[in-house]
Design a protein around this motif. Structure first.
Motif, short mmCIF file in Angstrom:
data_model
loop_
_atom_site.label_atom_id
_atom_site.label_comp_id
_atom_site.label_asym_id
_atom_site.label_seq_id
_atom_site.Cartn_x
_atom_site.Cartn_y
_atom_site.Cartn_z
N GLN A 174 -0.67 2.63 2.95
CA GLN A 174 -0.08 1.72 1.97
C GLN A 174 -0.61 2.07 0.57
O GLN A 174 -1.23 1.27 -0.11
CB GLN A 174 -0.39 0.26 2.33
N THR A 175 -0.35 3.33 0.19
CA THR A 175 -0.83 3.82 -1.10
C THR A 175 0.28 4.60 -1.80
O THR A 175 1.26 5.02 -1.17
CB THR A 175 -2.05 4.74 -0.93
N CYS A 176 0.10 4.79 -3.12
CA CYS A 176 1.06 5.54 -3.91
C CYS A 176 0.31 6.14 -5.11
O CYS A 176 -0.87 5.83 -5.31
CB CYS A 176 2.22 4.65 -4.37
N ASN A 197 -6.02 1.45 1.54
CA ASN A 197 -4.92 0.48 1.62
C ASN A 197 -5.15 -0.74 0.74
O ASN A 197 -4.22 -1.29 0.16
CB ASN A 197 -4.73 0.00 3.07
N SER A 252 3.46 -7.42 -2.63
CA SER A 252 3.11 -6.10 -3.17
C SER A 252 1.86 -6.18 -4.02
O SER A 252 1.40 -7.27 -4.38
CB SER A 252 4.27 -5.53 -4.00
N CYS A 265 3.39 -1.10 -3.52
CA CYS A 265 2.84 -0.92 -2.17
C CYS A 265 2.57 -2.27 -1.50
O CYS A 265 2.20 -3.25 -2.15
CB CYS A 265 1.53 -0.12 -2.22
N SER A 266 2.71 -2.29 -0.19
CA SER A 266 2.53 -3.52 0.58
C SER A 266 1.06 -3.96 0.59
O SER A 266 0.14 -3.13 0.58
CB SER A 266 3.00 -3.31 2.02
#
Length: 489
Positions: A36-38, A144, A19, A25-26
């Motif tokens: 792959q976002t937050c 990402n 993470s 997120c990966s």
């Protein structure tokens, strides 16, 4: 006027974590853009970062490996700049209190050892990525990579040539891969380098005006770019001009550096402590725990391999240099070193480690780079079996190379390949003597020349014998029988 080259390197090693550094997120490579976002890695209002513990542990391991001072209290800072792939408008990094400082790394170039200082190593998050459309004047943003954990490792300006810079990078690359804190994949950008280079009149202490070469991701390109920039700056100075401080890109298609932007200084980034992250406190127990987890480092393993490969203490200097270079290559990746050592363990003392190393260097490294050994179809057990067959006289080294090519293509065991293709070495003395007599009878002129003292024709006769036996003749026995037959009246 003679000039001295001064080089300092800034290496970005992407941490091998599942993470990101401040969110869950990966970090997996190759996912569809912006999947792959937050809110945390995108810097949304109200979101708060939480530090990934493994990133700190990786930093401690690196510090221990390069004999650096670990700051018991270190903290994060905001590095402010605008770029389309930086969603927060700042990067979380470390400035005044990095995780480690004052390390060192020993390199060897042309047989000469040199210690390179490491100014600092600090934790930070990566930015995103811009994808430029070649057909239209457009760029697309993929976030990402935003928040992927990095260790930035900054050297002192102790490097004096592009060759030294490449040697330093290779040594550092081997260390982070050995520690298993970075996969070192340069094609994917997991290990990349910014290089600062300047020239000054020899004997002068003050540094010259530097240029920075950004985001180079191969040892060869780093060396080529520095060699070009070294020549370019020297030409400017010899013509009476002055070097302009700038950030440059290396173009491998034209083998030239190209201007990217003016060079920033630390004050341009307006660093200040990140208000959302508390200081990181590292106690002695944590450091000792990481110390106990360290593997054998490449330099230590290289010294052990040198002793393993050494046949006697009567080696000349040239042999010793070759031996050190072979050992250096064997430890250039953890996969290769493990592969070599596993074979040596399995077949010692029947086969000397130097025979294992020679086969790996001449045959395997033609097919696989050191980092690709985990993808090799041939297992250590299979190669050990093949080398034992050579040692026991079941097949010749020449046949072993043919068998090895088949092993690479199919993954089959060497004994099965030898059996299926009828490649067992001819070691029956009576059968081989008959072939020797046929070769001598077919080449009377060469036999006469040998008996008159022209011994160089022996090589021709050996070749004829190997051709007649389709390469299956036992080389030692074949030479013995051939010599005996030639000495007969």
């Amino acid at each position: 006027m003679e000039f001295e080259t001064v080089i300092g390197l800034e290496v970005h090693a992407q941490m091998k974590t599942k993470s990101k550094i401040f969110c869950g997120c990966s970090t997996a490579f190759g996912a569809p853009p912006n999947t792959q976002t937050c809110p945390v890695c995108l810097g949304m209002p109200g979101s708060l970062p939480v530090l990934n513990r493994q990133v700190v542990e990786n930093g401690i391991k690196l510090a221990l490996a390069v004999d650096a001072q670990i700051n018991r209290e270190n903290r994060f800072a905001r590095k402010n700049y605008f770029y389309p792939d930086l969603p927060k408008g700042y990067q979380i990094s470390q400035f005044e209190k990095p995780i480690a400082e004052h390390g060192r790394l020993e390199i060897e170039v042309n047989g000469e050892k040199k210690t390179i200082g490491i100014t600092r190593a600090h934790m930070e998050e990566d930015a995103g990525k811009l994808i430029h459309d070649e057909r239209e004047p457009k760029s697309y943003v993929d976030l990402n990579r935003t928040g992927t954990p990095l260790l930035e490792i900054v050297s002192e300006p102790d490097l004096r040539s592009p060759e030294e810079a490449a040697a330093y990078l290779k040594q550092l690359h081997g260390i982070v891969r050995c520690l298993d804190i970075c996969d070192g994949n340069m094609q994917e950008g997991s290990f990349r380098c910014d290089a600062n280079i300047s020239l000054r009149p020899r004997g002068q202490e003050k540094l010259g005006t530097r240029t920075e070469l950004k985001n180079m991701n191969s040892f060869r390109n780093v060396q080529l770019a520095l060699e070009y920039e070294e020549r370019r700056q020297r030409d400017i100075l010899l013509d009476g001009g002055s070097v302009t401080q700038a950030t440059l890109l290396w173009n491998p298609d034209t083998n030239r550096t190209e201007a990217m932007r003016g060079k920033e200084e630390a004050h341009d980034y307006r660093y200040f402590p990140d208000p959302d992250l508390v200081p990181v406190v590292i106690d002695e127990a944590w450091i000792e725990q990481m110390r106990r987890s360290l593997p054998e480092l490449p330099k230590q393993r290289q010294l052990r391999f040198i002793e393993l490969l050494r046949k006697s203490n009567q080696q000349n200097e040239a042999d010793a240099l070759v031996l050190r270079e072979v050992a250096r290559i064997l430890v250039s990746s953890r996969e290769l070193a493990d592969f070599f050592e596993e074979i040596c363990t399995q077949i010692a003392p029947t086969v000397h480690p130097s025979a294992v190393a020679n086969f790996i260097m001449t045959e395997m490294l033609r097919e696989y780079s050191p980092e690709q050994f985990s993808d090799c179809k041939v297992s250590p057990e299979q190669l050990a079996t093949l080398l034992l067959m050579v040692q026991e006289g079941k097949i010749s080294l020449k046949i072993a190379k043919t068998v090895f090519a088949e092993m690479l293509a199919t993954g089959n065991d060497p004994e099965q390949i030898v059996k299926d293709k009828g490649l067992v070495q001819m070691s029956d003395e009576g059968e081989l003597l008959a072939a020797v007599r046929e070769v001598l009878a077919a080449n009377p002129e060469q036999v006469r020349q040998y008996r008159e003292g022209k011994t160089k024709v022996m090589g021709f006769l050996v070749g004829q014998l190997m051709q007649k036996t389709k390469g299956k003749a036992n080389p030692q026995l074949a030479n013995k029988l051939l010599l005996e037959a030639l000495q007969e009246e």
